[in-house]
Motif scaffolding. Sequence first.
Motif, PDB file in Angstrom:
ATOM      1  N   ARG A 126       1.265  -1.154   0.029  1.00 29.86           N
ATOM      2  CA  ARG A 126       0.152  -0.128   0.201  1.00 29.86           C
ATOM      3  C   ARG A 126       0.351   1.033   0.206  1.00 29.86           C
ATOM      4  NH1 ARG A 126      -2.157   3.074   3.042  1.00 29.86           N
ATOM      5  NH2 ARG A 126      -1.131   2.120   5.144  1.00 29.86           N
ATOM      6  N   ILE A 127       1.811   1.368   1.002  1.00 23.44           N
ATOM      7  CA  ILE A 127       2.631   2.603   0.721  1.00 23.44           C
ATOM      8  C   ILE A 127       3.005   2.728  -0.012  1.00 23.44           C
ATOM      9  CG2 ILE A 127       4.948   3.304   2.150  1.00 23.44           C
ATOM     10  CD1 ILE A 127       3.712   1.559   4.739  1.00 23.44           C
ATOM     11  N   MET A 128       3.411   1.618  -0.996  1.00 28.62           N
ATOM     12  CA  MET A 128       4.727   1.708  -2.231  1.00 28.62           C
ATOM     13  C   MET A 128       3.763   2.307  -3.207  1.00 28.62           C
ATOM     14  SD  MET A 128       7.938   0.321  -1.233  1.00 28.62           S
ATOM     15  CE  MET A 128       8.552  -0.017  -3.074  1.00 28.62           C
ATOM     16  N   LYS A 129       2.786   2.526  -2.927  1.00 29.30           N
ATOM     17  CA  LYS A 129       2.009   2.303  -4.271  1.00 29.30           C
ATOM     18  C   LYS A 129       1.020   3.775  -3.789  1.00 29.30           C
ATOM     19  CE  LYS A 129      -0.435  -1.804  -5.742  1.00 29.30           C
ATOM     20  NZ  LYS A 129      -1.503  -2.743  -4.971  1.00 29.30           N
ATOM     21  N   LEU A 130       1.038   4.377  -3.012  1.00 33.43           N
ATOM     22  CA  LEU A 130       1.207   5.531  -2.057  1.00 33.43           C
ATOM     23  C   LEU A 130       2.267   7.057  -2.733  1.00 33.43           C
ATOM     24  CD1 LEU A 130      -1.738   6.046  -1.104  1.00 33.43           C
ATOM     25  CD2 LEU A 130      -0.687   6.051   0.972  1.00 33.43           C
ATOM     26  N   TYR A 131       3.571   6.208  -2.470  1.00 34.83           N
ATOM     27  CA  TYR A 131       4.430   7.136  -2.332  1.00 34.83           C
ATOM     28  C   TYR A 131       5.566   6.967  -3.177  1.00 34.83           C
ATOM     29  CZ  TYR A 131       2.460   8.783   2.528  1.00 34.83           C
ATOM     30  OH  TYR A 131       1.506   8.744   3.345  1.00 34.83           O
ATOM     31  N   ARG A 132       6.341   8.138  -3.551  1.00 33.65           N
ATOM     32  CA  ARG A 132       7.454   8.005  -5.040  1.00 33.65           C
ATOM     33  C   ARG A 132       8.388   7.860  -4.499  1.00 33.65           C
ATOM     34  NH1 ARG A 132       5.301   4.805  -6.278  1.00 33.65           N
ATOM     35  NH2 ARG A 132       4.422   4.055  -8.818  1.00 33.65           N
ATOM     36  N   ASP A 133       8.813   9.054  -3.801  1.00 33.25           N
ATOM     37  CA  ASP A 133      10.135   9.008  -2.998  1.00 33.25           C
ATOM     38  C   ASP A 133      10.634   8.133  -2.581  1.00 33.25           C
ATOM     39  OD1 ASP A 133      12.396  10.681  -2.446  1.00 33.25           O
ATOM     40  OD2 ASP A 133      11.474  11.297  -0.563  1.00 33.25           O
ATOM     41  N   PRO A 134      11.867   7.611  -2.018  1.00 36.72           N
ATOM     42  CA  PRO A 134      12.044   6.692  -1.663  1.00 36.72           C
ATOM     43  C   PRO A 134      12.304   6.564  -0.314  1.00 36.72           C
ATOM     44  CG  PRO A 134      13.481   6.730  -3.240  1.00 36.72           C
ATOM     45  CD  PRO A 134      12.492   7.980  -3.374  1.00 36.72           C
ATOM     46  N   GLU A 135      12.665   7.768  -0.170  1.00 31.49           N
ATOM     47  CA  GLU A 135      13.001   8.276   1.806  1.00 31.49           C
ATOM     48  C   GLU A 135      11.561   8.379   1.993  1.00 31.49           C
ATOM     49  OE1 GLU A 135      16.709  11.128   1.171  1.00 31.49           O
ATOM     50  OE2 GLU A 135      15.212  11.841   2.916  1.00 31.49           O
ATOM     51  N   LYS A 136      10.841   8.483   1.294  1.00 29.41           N
ATOM     52  CA  LYS A 136       9.396   9.274   2.079  1.00 29.41           C
ATOM     53  C   LYS A 136       9.045   7.022   1.905  1.00 29.41           C
ATOM     54  CE  LYS A 136       5.216  10.619   2.996  1.00 29.41           C
ATOM     55  NZ  LYS A 136       5.157  11.216   4.467  1.00 29.41           N
ATOM     56  N   ARG A 137       9.023   6.721   0.487  1.00 27.87           N
ATOM     57  CA  ARG A 137       8.820   5.113   0.886  1.00 27.87           C
ATOM     58  C   ARG A 137       9.110   4.271   2.883  1.00 27.87           C
ATOM     59  NH1 ARG A 137       9.212   3.042  -4.922  1.00 27.87           N
ATOM     60  NH2 ARG A 137       6.895   3.187  -5.466  1.00 27.87           N
ATOM     61  N   LEU A 138      10.385   4.647   2.786  1.00 24.36           N
ATOM     62  CA  LEU A 138      10.708   3.603   3.999  1.00 24.36           C
ATOM     63  C   LEU A 138      10.521   4.693   5.832  1.00 24.36           C
ATOM     64  CD1 LEU A 138      13.152   1.717   4.083  1.00 24.36           C
ATOM     65  CD2 LEU A 138      15.160   3.080   4.119  1.00 24.36           C
ATOM     66  N   TYR A 139      10.715   5.625   5.756  1.00 20.33           N
ATOM     67  CA  TYR A 139      10.066   6.087   6.577  1.00 20.33           C
ATOM     68  C   TYR A 139       8.649   5.839   6.195  1.00 20.33           C
ATOM     69  CZ  TYR A 139       9.219   9.499   9.845  1.00 20.33           C
ATOM     70  OH  TYR A 139       8.736  10.251  11.379  1.00 20.33           O
ATOM     71  N   GLU A 140       7.985   5.928   5.551  1.00 23.29           N
ATOM     72  CA  GLU A 140       6.126   5.312   6.043  1.00 23.29           C
ATOM     73  C   GLU A 140       6.231   3.562   6.241  1.00 23.29           C
ATOM     74  OE1 GLU A 140       3.397   7.012   6.543  1.00 23.29           O
ATOM     75  OE2 GLU A 140       4.947   8.787   5.936  1.00 23.29           O
ATOM     76  N   ILE A 141       6.954   2.757   5.882  1.00 22.54           N
ATOM     77  CA  ILE A 141       7.213   1.341   6.411  1.00 22.54           C
ATOM     78  C   ILE A 141       8.043   1.619   7.875  1.00 22.54           C
ATOM     79  CG2 ILE A 141       8.871  -0.377   5.610  1.00 22.54           C
ATOM     80  CD1 ILE A 141       8.373  -0.042   3.051  1.00 22.54           C
ATOM     81  N   SER A 142       8.939   1.835   8.219  1.00 24.50           N
ATOM     82  CA  SER A 142       9.591   2.021   9.156  1.00 24.50           C
ATOM     83  C   SER A 142       8.541   2.538  10.325  1.00 24.50           C
ATOM     84  CB  SER A 142      10.259   3.060   9.171  1.00 24.50           C
ATOM     85  OG  SER A 142      11.350   2.690   9.112  1.00 24.50           O
ATOM     86  N   LEU A 143       7.412   3.637   9.711  1.00 22.97           N
ATOM     87  CA  LEU A 143       6.478   4.271  10.781  1.00 22.97           C
ATOM     88  C   LEU A 143       4.909   3.008  11.188  1.00 22.97           C
ATOM     89  CD1 LEU A 143       5.733   7.655  10.624  1.00 22.97           C
ATOM     90  CD2 LEU A 143       7.462   6.502  11.461  1.00 22.97           C
ATOM     91  N   ILE A 144       4.933   1.892   9.456  1.00 19.13           N
ATOM     92  CA  ILE A 144       3.834   0.828   9.793  1.00 19.13           C
ATOM     93  C   ILE A 144       4.460  -0.424  11.009  1.00 19.13           C
ATOM     94  CG2 ILE A 144       2.954  -0.996   8.610  1.00 19.13           C
ATOM     95  CD1 ILE A 144       1.703   0.685   8.455  1.00 19.13           C
ATOM     96  N   GLN A 145       5.780  -0.660  10.727  1.00 23.31           N
ATOM     97  CA  GLN A 145       6.036  -1.396  11.463  1.00 23.31           C
ATOM     98  C   GLN A 145       6.418  -1.073  13.268  1.00 23.31           C
ATOM     99  OE1 GLN A 145       7.597  -3.513   9.372  1.00 23.31           O
ATOM    100  NE2 GLN A 145       9.824  -4.289  11.072  1.00 23.31           N
ATOM    101  N   TRP A 146       6.279  -0.280  13.370  1.00 21.78           N
ATOM    102  CA  TRP A 146       6.007   0.520  15.236  1.00 21.78           C
ATOM    103  C   TRP A 146       4.351   0.557  14.941  1.00 21.78           C
ATOM    104  CZ3 TRP A 146       8.314   2.434  19.198  1.00 21.78           C
ATOM    105  CH2 TRP A 146       7.886   2.858  20.308  1.00 21.78           C
ATOM    106  N   LYS A 147       3.343   1.513  14.065  1.00 24.04           N
ATOM    107  CA  LYS A 147       2.416   0.876  14.389  1.00 24.04           C
ATOM    108  C   LYS A 147       1.693  -0.281  14.732  1.00 24.04           C
ATOM    109  CE  LYS A 147      -1.916   3.241  12.590  1.00 24.04           C
ATOM    110  NZ  LYS A 147      -2.703   2.335  11.342  1.00 24.04           N
ATOM    111  N   PHE A 148       2.339  -1.005  13.173  1.00 23.03           N
ATOM    112  CA  PHE A 148       1.911  -2.531  13.593  1.00 23.03           C
ATOM    113  C   PHE A 148       1.722  -3.459  14.741  1.00 23.03           C
ATOM    114  CE2 PHE A 148       2.616  -6.683  13.008  1.00 23.03           C
ATOM    115  CZ  PHE A 148       1.977  -7.666  12.745  1.00 23.03           C
ATOM    116  N   ALA A 149       3.338  -3.028  15.517  1.00 19.35           N
ATOM    117  CA  ALA A 149       3.370  -3.982  16.840  1.00 19.35           C
ATOM    118  C   ALA A 149       2.824  -3.558  18.099  1.00 19.35           C
ATOM    119  CB  ALA A 149       5.177  -3.135  16.702  1.00 19.35           C
ATOM    120  N   PHE A 150       2.468  -2.144  18.086  1.00 19.24           N
ATOM    121  CA  PHE A 150       1.639  -1.910  19.247  1.00 19.24           C
ATOM    122  C   PHE A 150       0.348  -1.720  19.179  1.00 19.24           C
ATOM    123  CE2 PHE A 150       5.347   0.119  20.296  1.00 19.24           C
ATOM    124  CZ  PHE A 150       5.866  -0.359  21.703  1.00 19.24           C
ATOM    125  N   GLU A 151      -0.246  -2.168  17.737  1.00 11.26           N
ATOM    126  CA  GLU A 151      -1.360  -2.317  17.204  1.00 11.26           C
ATOM    127  C   GLU A 151      -1.912  -4.066  17.797  1.00 11.26           C
ATOM    128  OE1 GLU A 151      -2.975  -0.259  14.360  1.00 11.26           O
ATOM    129  OE2 GLU A 151      -3.161   1.740  14.907  1.00 11.26           O
TER     130      GLU A 151
END
Lengths: 197, 197
Positions: free
Chosen positions: B78-103
């Motif tokens: 989903r994130i890969m489709k949503l963003y094109r900038d690699p930095e943004k992509r990796l950052y959002e993926i990092s955030l999902i990781q956190w969100k998932f772990a605590f949800e």
Amino acid sequence: MEVLERKQRTREQTRQGIVFTAKDIARREGWQAVSIRKIADAIDYSAPIVYEYFDSKDILLHEIRAEGFRFLREEYNRIMKLYRDPEKRLYEISLIQWKFAFEQPETYQVMYNLNGAFCQVSICGTLDMEEMANLVRETIFSFIPKSKESIQKLYFEWWSISHGIITMSMILKDQQPIEQSEIIYRDTLRRFIRNLR
Amino acid sequence: MEVLERKQRTREQTRQGIVFTAKDIARREGWQAVSIRKIADAIDYSAPIVYEYFDSKDILLHEIRAEGFRFLREEYNRIMKLYRDPEKRLYEISLIQWKFAFEQPETYQVMYNLNGAFCQVSICGTLDMEEMANLVRETIFSFIPKSKESIQKLYFEWWSISHGIITMSMILKDQQPIEQSEIIYRDTLRRFIRNLR
DNA sequence: TCAATGAATTTAACACTGTTAACTACTATT
DNA sequence: AATAGTAGTTAACAGTGTTAAATTCATTGA
């Protein structure tokens, strides 16, 4: 009173026998395979004897965890005496962390409740852990004097990075040789410490 | 054939009921408290029925783990489709990781065998995990084209840092509020990604 | 020397675990 | 109505942590 003395000594020996056997089974078969009866069998006693030394399995695990932190704390102290340069100190402490985790993986697993090891007692709160935290925080402070919060933040970061690479190295040890993981560990922590300046 | 269809649907429902109940008990009482009989009671069946759906407790845990990785993989996509900038992509993926772990902490615990959760099946080797690894590696590569080994090294580093801060945040959640841990997480990963350039 | 005390150790039990085989109850087909 | 097949149960096995009761045995006191 030498009778009592001898009695106490053998008592201490069987106590250590229990701890050793628990770690031994854990090393060979994993913590999920460690049972009171297996331990008792190995030290040629019946199961209830183990409860003469540890009130519960949980407390036995807690003791092993505490021993781990005590051991690490002594290593920390040794390094603090050995080196004066804060960078060198923190780097050597980082290396000890790695060395310990791979030389005594069963203990490391109990300390962080990893891979089937499970001790209900809270991981934090031991004196040794607080002392270790202070040593590392002071070391960080000594070459970048910042606010208490900043230091705590850096300490937390350091600990997380160290623990993270160690656990991921354990998880991926079949796909990535630990020698290579170790290089990355040294590399990453060296860089982290350098960037503290 | 609608009878069979309905039968299969209810079968799928009880299957999901088993998975849901397992996670539910784990969330409330911890994974060490999850037993086949408790699950069976909760879904109003006797214990052996659970074995009609999962050959063993280990396989049930494996399924929950696999679901976790599948979920994360979809989020990655989903994130890969949503963003094109690699930095943004990796950052959002990092955030999902956190969100998932605590949800979904129970799921995260099974995925990495944490805190009483223990599944014998190897953590690695699932297709979803390999796909996730590829996505992250490609993202890293797309803004610093380096050798395969360098990319793998950076990927390993990224994963370790993310997992490290997440697990330490869970361990220290009583001494350090997760809000603060989350700030450090974002901060550290932002810095990591920036330094990739 | 014999009885009694006390400690050391074991056996037996309880409630639980994962797991499987045997059994029962019921539904659909011939 | 008899039979086949299935959905679900009970009962059992070997193992777990843990505790109470029973046992063994050496030491003490008379």
